[in-house]
Scaffold this active site. Structure first.
Site, mmCIF file in Angstrom:
data_model
loop_
_atom_site.group_PDB
_atom_site.id
_atom_site.type_symbol
_atom_site.label_atom_id
_atom_site.label_comp_id
_atom_site.label_asym_id
_atom_site.label_seq_id
_atom_site.Cartn_x
_atom_site.Cartn_y
_atom_site.Cartn_z
ATOM 1 N N ASP A 141 -50.593 -42.587 4.380
ATOM 2 C CA ASP A 141 -51.619 -43.190 5.235
ATOM 3 C C ASP A 141 -53.003 -42.820 4.724
ATOM 4 O O ASP A 141 -53.173 -42.566 3.528
ATOM 5 C CB ASP A 141 -51.404 -42.751 6.688
ATOM 6 C CG ASP A 141 -51.778 -43.833 7.686
ATOM 7 O OD1 ASP A 141 -52.984 -44.048 7.910
ATOM 8 O OD2 ASP A 141 -50.862 -44.463 8.261
ATOM 9 N N HIS A 179 -56.768 -43.556 11.104
ATOM 10 C CA HIS A 179 -55.403 -44.022 11.330
ATOM 11 C C HIS A 179 -54.381 -42.934 11.027
ATOM 12 O O HIS A 179 -53.409 -42.733 11.772
ATOM 13 C CB HIS A 179 -55.149 -45.259 10.469
ATOM 14 C CG HIS A 179 -53.896 -46.002 10.763
ATOM 15 N ND1 HIS A 179 -52.718 -45.772 10.103
ATOM 16 C CD2 HIS A 179 -53.640 -47.002 11.650
ATOM 17 C CE1 HIS A 179 -51.781 -46.590 10.569
ATOM 18 N NE2 HIS A 179 -52.314 -47.347 11.504
ATOM 19 N N SER A 331 -47.605 -49.265 14.096
ATOM 20 C CA SER A 331 -48.067 -48.095 13.354
ATOM 21 C C SER A 331 -47.692 -46.803 14.053
ATOM 22 O O SER A 331 -47.566 -45.763 13.399
ATOM 23 C CB SER A 331 -49.589 -48.124 13.194
ATOM 24 O OG SER A 331 -49.984 -48.778 12.024
#
Length: 496
Positions: A141, A179, A331
C-alpha cells in the site's frame, strides 16, 4: 523455411489491431503506463524465440514467476503488442502494467464504532486467542504512520518496493497518502491497550510494503505483485492488496507463488460494482464488502471471482497523523480478512497456506443463496468460527540432500501419517496449482508428475535414497510430497 516473426517485422508490417480497444485508460483507477506484463506459457518447453521477441524491451524480469515487464515498442499501442504476442501462441498472458490506485470511499463520520467486530464475532474469537505475535501479516500500500500510537508496537521493518530498500536500511515507509495506515489498523491495531481501536489481531507483526511514491497512491501493478512476493519470501503468512487491478492475470500468478511459500494472498474485489465473472483465481482470496446488516455494499464488485466478503462500510481504523477515521470500501474488507487469516495461522502453528484458506472459507457465515454464490462467495468471514475450527494435521516436512545428476540423493519426510502411502510429486515447470486425484490434494506445482510411491514407517517418517538420472544436470526441479489429507513444503533446486 520457417522465419522468426521479429519485433522489426511486427512494426514494419503492422501487428493486427483489435476492432475495439481491449485496454481502456480509466484515470484514477486503471491508467495505461506504456509498459506491459508478459508471461510465457508454462506448460511447454519455452523456446529461445519466445524470449528473443522481447529483446531490447525488458524493464524488469521476475524469475520466480517467469514474468517480464516490457516497454511498448516505438509506434505500437498496448492493443497491438497484445495481438502481436498472443497470436504466436507462446504466451500465457499479456496485459498492461497498469498504474493502479487505492480503493476507498471516504466517510468523515465522527462516530468511533467498530461495528464490524460484532458481525464477525471478534470478541468471542479473542476469548480463544489474542496472541499472534509469531505471525507476520503484510500488505502492499502507501506506507504507514510509523509513529501511530495504536500501531507502533506491532510494526516490524517494512520494504519500499519502489526504491528496493528495506526500512532498516533506510527505506522510506512513511505513509504518503493515508490509505496504508487505515489498512494497517484493520489488520493489527494494538488491542486492549486502553486507546483507539482494535485490529483483528491484537498482537502481531505487521510488515508494510510501500508501493507508491505518489501522494495519490498510484502504483505500477507489477510493484504490488512483486511486493507481495517479497513479503512471502521474507516470512509473511499473509499479504493483502487494497488496490484496483484484480482482474489482471499476474495477480493470480502471484497468488500461486505466495501460496507455494506458505503465504496467503488477498486482493480487494473493487468498488465499481463490477461483475468479476471472467476469471477465478485458485490461489488468491478475493474479498467483497458488506454492510452492518450483512447485505452487499452497493459499491462492492461481485461475480465468480469472489471468495468471501467482510464488513466494508464505515470501518473505524487508524488514520494518518495519530488519529482515527472510518472509511468505506473493499480496501478495508480485505485487510480485515487478512487479519482473520493471520489469527488462523497463530491458532494452528505449522499449518499450510492451503489449510488456512480452507478454514477461513469453510467457517464463513453463509449469506444470500445457500452455499457459495457470486455475490458473497463463501460468505462473511467470522473470527470466532475460524479460530475455534479444528485445524488439519501439521504439514509434512520434506528435506532433501544435495541433488547431483547420476548420484544418490537422500529424501526424508517427517510428520506423515504412520504407515501411510506417501507420493513424491515433481515438476520442471515451476510453481503452480495442480490436483493429485490419488490423495485428493491440491499441490503447489505446475503440471506435476508422480515420481515415487513410498510408505511411511510407524512414526510417520519416510527416509530413502534414490539415484538421479545423469541427464538432469542443469535443470531446476520442484518437489512436493503428498498423502491423503496432507502435503509437504516444496523443495526446489537446480541439479548439479
Amino acid at each position: 523455411m520457417n522465419k522468426v516473426f521479429t519485433l522489426a517485422a511486427a512494426i514494419l508490417l503492422g501487428a493486427p489491431l483489435a476492432a475495439q480497444s481491449q485496454f481502456q485508460d480509466q484515470p484514477g483507477f486503471l491508467e495505461l503506463t506504456g509498459r506491459m506484463t508478459v508471461r510465457p506459457l508454462q506448460n511447454t518447453e519455452i523456446s529461445d524465440q519466445t524470449r528473443a521477441r522481447l529483446d531490447g524491451l525488458v524493464i524488469k524480469y521476475f524469475a520466480e514467476v517467469d514474468e517480464y515487464v516490457i516497454s511498448l515498442p516505438t509506434g505500437m499501442t498496448e492493443d497491438a503488442v497484445f495481438e502481436w504476442l498472443m497470436e504466436t501462441g507462446d504466451y500465457e498472458y499479456v496485459h498492461p502494467d497498469w498504474m493502479v490506485y487505492p480503493l476507498n470511499t471516504p466517510n468523515d463520520s465522527n462516530f468511533n464504532q467498530q461495528w464490524h467486530h460484532q458481525n464477525m464475532e471478534s470478541e468471542l474469537g479473542w476469548d480463544t486467542i489474542t496472541d499472534a505475535s509469531a505471525i507476520i501479516a503484510a500488505y502492499t500500500d502507501t506506507g504507514v504512520d510509523t509513529n501511530h500510537p495504536d500501531l507502533v508496537n506491532n510494526l516490524i521493518p517494512g520494504y519500499n518496493q519502489v526504491s528496493g530498500v528495506w526500512q532498516n536500511n533506510g527505506g522510506d515507509l512513511e505513509d504518503i497518502n493515508g490509505h496504508g495506515t487505515w489498512v494497517a489498523g484493520c489488520i493489527g491495531a494494538e488491542g486492549n491497550n486502553g486507546i483507539g481501536v482494535a485490529g483483528m489481531a491484537w498482537d502481531i507483526q505487521i510488515m508494510p510494503i510501500r508501493v507508491s511514491e505518489s501522494a495519490g497512491g498510484g502504483a505500477f501493478l507489477s510493484d504490488l505483485t512483486d511486493g507481495a512476493r517479497v513479503a512471502a519470501d521474507n516470512g509473511a503468512s499473509t499479504v493483502s492488496a487494497s488496490y484496483s487491478g484484480v482482474e489482471n492475470a499476474s495477480v493470480g500468478t502471484t497468488g500461486t507463488y505466495t501460496k507455494g511459500q506458505g503465504c496467503l494472498y488477498f486482493y480487494a474485489a473493487g468498488n465499481s460494482n463490477a461483475n468479476h465473472s471472467g476469471f477465478d483465481y485458485p490461489d488468491v482470496v478475493i474479498v467483497g464488502a458488506t454492510t452492518i446488516s450483512d447485505t452487499k455494499a452497493s459499491f462492492s464488485s461481485f461475480g465468480l471471482a469472489i471468495d468471501c466478503v467482510a464488513p466494508g462500510v464505515g470501518i473505524e481504523s487508524t488514520a494518518l497523523g495519530g488519529g482515527y477515521s472510518d472509511p468505506s470500501g473493499t480496501s478495508f474488507s480485505t485487510p480485515l480478512t487478512n487479519g482473520v487469516a493471520a489469527m488462523i495461522f497463530a491458532q494452528n502453528p505449522g499449518i499450510s497456506a492451503q489449510a488456512a484458506e480452507d478454514i477461513l472459507l469453510s467457517t464463513c457465515d453463509d449469506l444470500g443463496a445457500a452455499g457459495e454464490d457470486n455475490t458473497f462467495g463463501n460468505g462473511r468471514v467470522n473470527l470466532r468460527a475460524a479460530v475455534e475450527a479444528g485445524g488439519p494435521p501439521a504439514p509434512m516436512l520434506l528435506t532433501m540432500g544435495t541433488m547431483i545428476a547420476g548420484s544418490s540423493v537422500n529424501i526424508r519426510v517427517d510428520d506423515a501419517t504412520a504407515s501411510a502411502t506417501v507420493l513424491l510429486a515433481y515438476t520442471f515447470q515451476g510453481l503452480g496449482s495442480s490436483f493429485e486425484p490419488s490423495t485428493g490434494e491440491t499441490l503447489g506445482l505446475n503440471n506435476h508428475r508422480v515420481g515415487l510411491t513410498l510408505t511411511a514407517d510407524g512414526f510417520g517418517i519416510v527416509d530413502t535414497n534414490r539415484v538421479l538420472p545423469s541427464g538432469l544436470a542443469g535443470r531446476t526441479i520442484w518437489v512436493q510430497m503428498t498423502e491423503t489429507g496432507n502435503v509437504s513444503n516444496i523443495h526446489n533446486e537446480t541439479i548439479s
